[in-house]
Design a protein around this motif. Structure first.
Motif, PDB file in Angstrom:
ATOM      1  N   HIS A  76       0.738  -1.210   0.218  1.00  0.00           N
ATOM      2  CA  HIS A  76      -0.079  -0.369  -0.252  1.00  0.00           C
ATOM      3  C   HIS A  76       0.732   1.304  -0.319  1.00  0.00           C
ATOM      4  CE1 HIS A  76       0.824   0.524   4.480  1.00  0.00           C
ATOM      5  NE2 HIS A  76       0.175  -0.577   4.959  1.00  0.00           N
ATOM      6  N   SER A  77       0.173   2.316  -0.506  1.00  0.00           N
ATOM      7  CA  SER A  77       0.918   3.479  -0.681  1.00  0.00           C
ATOM      8  C   SER A  77       1.237   4.251   1.104  1.00  0.00           C
ATOM      9  CB  SER A  77       0.483   4.973  -1.435  1.00  0.00           C
ATOM     10  OG  SER A  77       0.146   4.019  -2.799  1.00  0.00           O
ATOM     11  N   GLY A  78       0.946   3.453   1.990  1.00  0.00           N
ATOM     12  CA  GLY A  78       1.423   4.307   3.434  1.00  0.00           C
ATOM     13  C   GLY A  78      -0.086   4.889   4.293  1.00  0.00           C
ATOM     14  N   ILE A  79      -0.249   4.760   5.357  1.00  0.00           N
ATOM     15  CA  ILE A  79      -1.280   5.047   6.469  1.00  0.00           C
ATOM     16  C   ILE A  79      -0.778   5.857   7.281  1.00  0.00           C
ATOM     17  CG2 ILE A  79      -2.768   4.206   8.268  1.00  0.00           C
ATOM     18  CD1 ILE A  79      -2.678   1.795   6.379  1.00  0.00           C
ATOM     19  N   ILE A  80      -1.469   6.830   8.028  1.00  0.00           N
ATOM     20  CA  ILE A  80      -0.734   8.084   8.585  1.00  0.00           C
ATOM     21  C   ILE A  80      -2.167   7.567   9.578  1.00  0.00           C
ATOM     22  CG2 ILE A  80      -0.943  10.481   8.796  1.00  0.00           C
ATOM     23  CD1 ILE A  80       0.040  10.590   6.405  1.00  0.00           C
ATOM     24  N   LEU A  81      -2.151   7.078  10.724  1.00  0.00           N
ATOM     25  CA  LEU A  81      -3.241   6.914  11.536  1.00  0.00           C
ATOM     26  C   LEU A  81      -3.237   8.152  13.065  1.00  0.00           C
ATOM     27  CD1 LEU A  81      -2.649   3.012  12.348  1.00  0.00           C
ATOM     28  CD2 LEU A  81      -4.466   4.450  10.960  1.00  0.00           C
ATOM     29  N   GLY A  82      -3.976   8.660  12.672  1.00  0.00           N
ATOM     30  CA  GLY A  82      -4.866  10.292  14.328  1.00  0.00           C
ATOM     31  C   GLY A  82      -5.693  10.039  15.112  1.00  0.00           C
ATOM     32  N   HIS A  83      -5.937  10.404  15.827  1.00  0.00           N
ATOM     33  CA  HIS A  83      -6.963  10.764  16.866  1.00  0.00           C
ATOM     34  C   HIS A  83      -7.783  11.657  16.665  1.00  0.00           C
ATOM     35  CE1 HIS A  83      -8.667   9.748  20.682  1.00  0.00           C
ATOM     36  NE2 HIS A  83      -7.908   8.588  20.632  1.00  0.00           N
ATOM     37  N   GLN A  84      -8.844  12.213  16.204  1.00  0.00           N
ATOM     38  CA  GLN A  84      -9.199  13.424  15.386  1.00  0.00           C
ATOM     39  C   GLN A  84      -9.932  14.208  16.510  1.00  0.00           C
ATOM     40  OE1 GLN A  84     -13.136  12.120  12.774  1.00  0.00           O
ATOM     41  NE2 GLN A  84     -12.940  14.393  12.232  1.00  0.00           N
ATOM     42  N   GLN A  85     -10.804  13.529  18.158  1.00  0.00           N
ATOM     43  CA  GLN A  85     -11.292  14.452  18.382  1.00  0.00           C
ATOM     44  C   GLN A  85     -10.208  14.757  19.951  1.00  0.00           C
ATOM     45  OE1 GLN A  85     -11.910  11.315  17.883  1.00  0.00           O
ATOM     46  NE2 GLN A  85     -14.344  11.700  16.591  1.00  0.00           N
ATOM     47  N   ARG A  86      -8.608  13.811  18.970  1.00  0.00           N
ATOM     48  CA  ARG A  86      -7.637  14.790  20.252  1.00  0.00           C
ATOM     49  C   ARG A  86      -7.099  16.360  19.823  1.00  0.00           C
ATOM     50  NH1 ARG A  86      -3.111  10.489  21.904  1.00  0.00           N
ATOM     51  NH2 ARG A  86      -4.524  10.013  22.897  1.00  0.00           N
ATOM     52  N   TYR A  87      -6.899  16.416  18.180  1.00  0.00           N
ATOM     53  CA  TYR A  87      -6.770  16.991  17.848  1.00  0.00           C
ATOM     54  C   TYR A  87      -7.756  17.913  16.936  1.00  0.00           C
ATOM     55  CZ  TYR A  87      -2.552  14.466  18.664  1.00  0.00           C
ATOM     56  OH  TYR A  87      -1.479  13.523  19.055  1.00  0.00           O
ATOM     57  N   SER A  88      -6.939  19.614  17.074  1.00  0.00           N
ATOM     58  CA  SER A  88      -7.657  20.948  15.943  1.00  0.00           C
ATOM     59  C   SER A  88      -7.662  20.651  14.759  1.00  0.00           C
ATOM     60  CB  SER A  88      -7.781  21.921  16.676  1.00  0.00           C
ATOM     61  OG  SER A  88      -6.233  22.588  16.682  1.00  0.00           O
ATOM     62  N   ILE A  89      -8.328  21.252  14.272  1.00  0.00           N
ATOM     63  CA  ILE A  89      -8.279  21.057  12.793  1.00  0.00           C
ATOM     64  C   ILE A  89      -7.181  21.275  12.243  1.00  0.00           C
ATOM     65  CG2 ILE A  89      -8.589  22.067  10.391  1.00  0.00           C
ATOM     66  CD1 ILE A  89     -10.645  19.744  11.286  1.00  0.00           C
ATOM     67  N   GLY A  90      -6.498  22.842  13.192  1.00  0.00           N
ATOM     68  CA  GLY A  90      -5.071  23.208  13.109  1.00  0.00           C
ATOM     69  C   GLY A  90      -4.033  23.061  13.956  1.00  0.00           C
ATOM     70  N   GLU A  91      -4.576  21.596  14.969  1.00  0.00           N
ATOM     71  CA  GLU A  91      -3.103  20.568  15.008  1.00  0.00           C
ATOM     72  C   GLU A  91      -3.112  20.008  13.981  1.00  0.00           C
ATOM     73  OE1 GLU A  91      -0.069  19.304  17.475  1.00  0.00           O
ATOM     74  OE2 GLU A  91      -1.498  22.115  17.850  1.00  0.00           O
ATOM     75  N   GLN A  92      -4.025  19.254  13.446  1.00  0.00           N
ATOM     76  CA  GLN A  92      -3.824  18.506  12.380  1.00  0.00           C
ATOM     77  C   GLN A  92      -3.075  18.646  10.973  1.00  0.00           C
ATOM     78  OE1 GLN A  92      -7.276  15.643  11.613  1.00  0.00           O
ATOM     79  NE2 GLN A  92      -8.155  17.012  13.467  1.00  0.00           N
ATOM     80  N   THR A  93      -3.870  20.073  10.849  1.00  0.00           N
ATOM     81  CA  THR A  93      -2.935  20.251   9.048  1.00  0.00           C
ATOM     82  C   THR A  93      -1.583  20.376  10.452  1.00  0.00           C
ATOM     83  OG1 THR A  93      -4.787  21.460   8.902  1.00  0.00           O
ATOM     84  CG2 THR A  93      -3.050  22.122   7.990  1.00  0.00           C
ATOM     85  N   TYR A  94      -1.294  20.802  11.100  1.00  0.00           N
ATOM     86  CA  TYR A  94       0.438  21.410  11.161  1.00  0.00           C
ATOM     87  C   TYR A  94       0.587  19.389  10.971  1.00  0.00           C
ATOM     88  CZ  TYR A  94       4.203  21.579  14.008  1.00  0.00           C
ATOM     89  OH  TYR A  94       5.252  21.935  14.973  1.00  0.00           O
ATOM     90  N   ARG A  95       0.608  19.081  11.214  1.00  0.00           N
ATOM     91  CA  ARG A  95       1.266  17.399  11.978  1.00  0.00           C
ATOM     92  C   ARG A  95       0.708  17.406  10.620  1.00  0.00           C
ATOM     93  NH1 ARG A  95       1.548  15.316  17.537  1.00  0.00           N
ATOM     94  NH2 ARG A  95       0.846  17.004  19.074  1.00  0.00           N
ATOM     95  N   LEU A  96       0.200  16.905   9.917  1.00  0.00           N
ATOM     96  CA  LEU A  96       0.550  16.502   8.731  1.00  0.00           C
ATOM     97  C   LEU A  96       1.155  17.062   7.459  1.00  0.00           C
ATOM     98  CD1 LEU A  96      -3.429  15.876   7.854  1.00  0.00           C
ATOM     99  CD2 LEU A  96      -1.704  14.155   7.688  1.00  0.00           C
ATOM    100  N   LEU A  97       1.086  18.190   8.129  1.00  0.00           N
ATOM    101  CA  LEU A  97       2.346  19.315   7.408  1.00  0.00           C
ATOM    102  C   LEU A  97       3.591  18.450   7.087  1.00  0.00           C
ATOM    103  CD1 LEU A  97       0.270  22.597   6.574  1.00  0.00           C
ATOM    104  CD2 LEU A  97       1.209  21.041   5.093  1.00  0.00           C
TER     105      LEU A  97
END
Length: 122
Positions: A76-97
């Motif tokens: 597969h091309s890869g998987i990123i596993l997050g915790h949607q309730q733990r992080y704001s949209i801004g924090e998810q964006t920052y970490r993904l970037l």
């Protein structure tokens, strides 16, 4: 090659999509590609066929599927596993970037990364 993201139903948020696109990330969601209500295995299969890294908060299931695929010799091309309730949209964006700028698409092949590891180093 730059990482291209695929947000599954568990992580698809229109605000997250907008935030990533404003930062020139190539990202699509399950709804946009007609994959709503498909199984996690089918989601990973679609992402692999389309050379996209899955971003999901469904950590348990995707990690299990990853393990099954590795055992069976599938790729597969890869998987990123997050915790949607733990992080704001801004924090998810920052970490993904941070993650996207660290790895190439080739380096993400058959890799699982946890968003929790990509926060501030300060």
């Amino acid at each position: 090659m730059t990482i291209r993201l695929y947000l599954d139903e568990d992580s698809s948020d229109t605000d997250l999509l907008k935030a990533l696109r404003l930062r020139s990330v190539d990202v699509v969601s399950t709804a946009e590609v007609g994959m709503l209500k498909q199984s996690d295995e089918e989601q990973l299969g679609w992402a692999a066929e389309n050379q996209r890294v899955v971003y999901s908060s469904n950590r348990r299931d995707f990690y299990r599927i990853h393990s099954d695929w590795m055992r069976d010799g599938r790729s597969h091309s890869g998987i990123i596993l997050g915790h949607q309730q733990r992080y704001s949209i801004g924090e998810q964006t920052y970490r993904l970037l941070r993650l996207i700028h660290r790895f190439t698409a080739e380096e993400m092949q058959n890799r699982v990364e946890f968003l929790s590891n990509w926060g501030s180093t300060i």
